[in-house]
Write a protein that holds these residues in place. Structure first.
Motif, short mmCIF file in Angstrom:
data_model
loop_
_atom_site.label_atom_id
_atom_site.label_comp_id
_atom_site.label_asym_id
_atom_site.label_seq_id
_atom_site.Cartn_x
_atom_site.Cartn_y
_atom_site.Cartn_z
N SER A 1 45.22 37.58 52.73
CA SER A 1 44.09 38.23 52.05
C SER A 1 43.58 39.51 52.83
O SER A 1 42.99 40.38 52.27
N LEU B 1 38.18 38.89 47.70
CA LEU B 1 37.60 40.03 47.82
C LEU B 1 37.37 40.67 46.32
O LEU B 1 38.34 41.04 45.48
N TRP B 2 36.07 40.51 45.88
CA TRP B 2 35.57 40.74 44.58
C TRP B 2 36.50 41.70 43.53
O TRP B 2 37.11 41.62 42.54
N LYS B 3 36.37 43.02 44.14
CA LYS B 3 36.73 44.06 43.45
C LYS B 3 38.25 44.10 43.18
O LYS B 3 38.63 44.22 41.97
N ASP B 4 38.98 43.68 44.20
CA ASP B 4 40.28 43.52 44.16
C ASP B 4 40.85 42.55 43.12
O ASP B 4 41.64 42.81 42.22
N GLU B 5 40.16 41.35 43.65
CA GLU B 5 40.84 40.07 42.59
C GLU B 5 40.33 40.24 41.33
O GLU B 5 41.01 39.98 40.38
N THR C 1 39.82 42.75 39.42
CA THR C 1 40.56 43.69 38.69
C THR C 1 41.93 43.24 38.38
O THR C 1 42.50 43.33 37.23
N GLU C 2 42.68 42.33 39.29
CA GLU C 2 43.80 41.84 38.97
C GLU C 2 43.68 40.58 37.78
O GLU C 2 44.67 40.48 36.86
N LYS D 1 45.42 32.46 38.09
CA LYS D 1 44.57 33.16 39.05
C LYS D 1 43.04 32.67 39.04
O LYS D 1 42.46 32.76 40.13
N ASP E 1 31.89 41.16 48.88
CA ASP E 1 31.45 42.26 48.18
C ASP E 1 31.35 41.89 46.51
O ASP E 1 32.04 42.58 45.89
N LYS F 1 30.89 44.35 43.38
CA LYS F 1 30.99 45.68 43.93
C LYS F 1 31.80 46.47 42.99
O LYS F 1 32.74 46.26 42.54
N GLU G 1 33.50 42.01 33.85
CA GLU G 1 33.21 41.34 35.39
C GLU G 1 32.27 40.23 35.32
O GLU G 1 32.09 39.33 36.05
#
Length: 277
Positions: A85, A157-161, A163-164, A178, A192, A195, A212
């Motif tokens: 990660s 990591l909130w923003k990245d995961e 989004t996926e 997921k 975050d 975020k 989100e």
């Protein structure tokens, strides 16, 4: 399995000259295998000796050799997930011992972190506020200590995961693959949280999107109903702001973190990154 054949050969040689006893013979094979050293990295396990598996006897007559995964594999897998990660190196650098506690607000957070490690039954940890004030450090340190206690952990990591996950929302199977690990992980560290990385027309942080918010509620609510699951969150938002954004999600976080939630007031002097720069 080659290593098991080697162990069996050793056991065969040591028992060849004794009167044949099926149980003793089978036990000697198990002992020989369990005594052999393996090559797995990341942990130093005295149980499996870094092979990841142990052999024991079972079956109706007590001579069946049963292989099972060693308990250390959960910690190894957790560490692997943390490393992949991007937090791998941080587990060493962001330790409890290296958290800077020069000021009173830092000392309170550090003391609470130590207390939380012995008092996390049914309780979560939340820290929000000032950017660059050590929120990720203390959360990573707590997660690292829980890993050392033998708990399985997952980093998000909130923003990245998020989004996926949103990208596969219409694919039921992929979506479950997921989200289920995030709902079920014994320890989940969300970094975050909510975020967005943007500002609105007034220069304030943008609220997360409805998608989100829905995703957060799904994960948080699932974990909220399980007292055995630990959730650690860092965010630029305060808990009060979370409740303004979405009362359902915010109130659940508040309820679980009411003994351990902290707000670091906005103060550029508390931004370590600016000092380092």
């Amino acid at each position: 399995m080659e290593i098991f054949r080697q162990a069996a050969h050793t056991a065969d040689a040591t028992t060849a000259c004794s009167r044949f006893d099926p149980v003793r013979y089978a036990q000697s094979r198990c002992d020989a295998y369990n005594a052999m050293a393996g090559h797995l990295a990341g942990e130093n396990c005295p149980i499996c000796r870094n092979k990841g598996r142990v052999v024991y006897l079972g079956g109706a007559d007590g001579t069946e050799e049963i292989t099972r995964e060693c308990s250390c594999m959960a910690a190894r897998e957790s560490r692997r997930r943390m490393e992949t990660s991007g937090l791998g190196g941080s587990l060493e650098t962001c330790a409890i011992q290296s958290y800077q506690a020069a000021e009173e607000w830092q000392r309170k957070i550090l003391a609470a972190a130590h207390a939380y490690l012995d008092d996390h039954d049914g309780k979560w940890w939340y820290i929000g506020g000032q950017v660059g004030a050590g929120k990720t450090h203390i959360c990573t340190a707590i997660t690292g200590e829980l890993l050392r206690q033998g708990k399985e952990a997952r980093y998000m990591l909130w923003k990245d995961e998020a989004t996926e996950i949103k990208a596969v929302v219409n694919d039921g199977a992929a979506y479950r693959r997921k989200t289920e690990p995030l709902k079920e992980a014994p320890v989940l560290y969300i970094d975050d949280f909510w975020k967005t990385g943007g500002k609105d027309e007034r220069g304030r942080k943008k609220y997360p999107t409805p998608a989100e918010i829905n995703l957060a509620f799904e994960i948080i609510n699932s974990r909220y109903n399980r007292r055995d699951l630990i959730t650690i969150l860092s965010s630029e938002w305060t808990v009060s702001e979370l409740m303004d954004i979405d009362p359902a999600t915010g109130s659940r976080i508040y309820q679980r973190t009411k003994d351990y939630h902290f707000t670091i007031g906005q103060n550029p002097a508390r931004n370590w990154r600016m000092r380092e720069g």
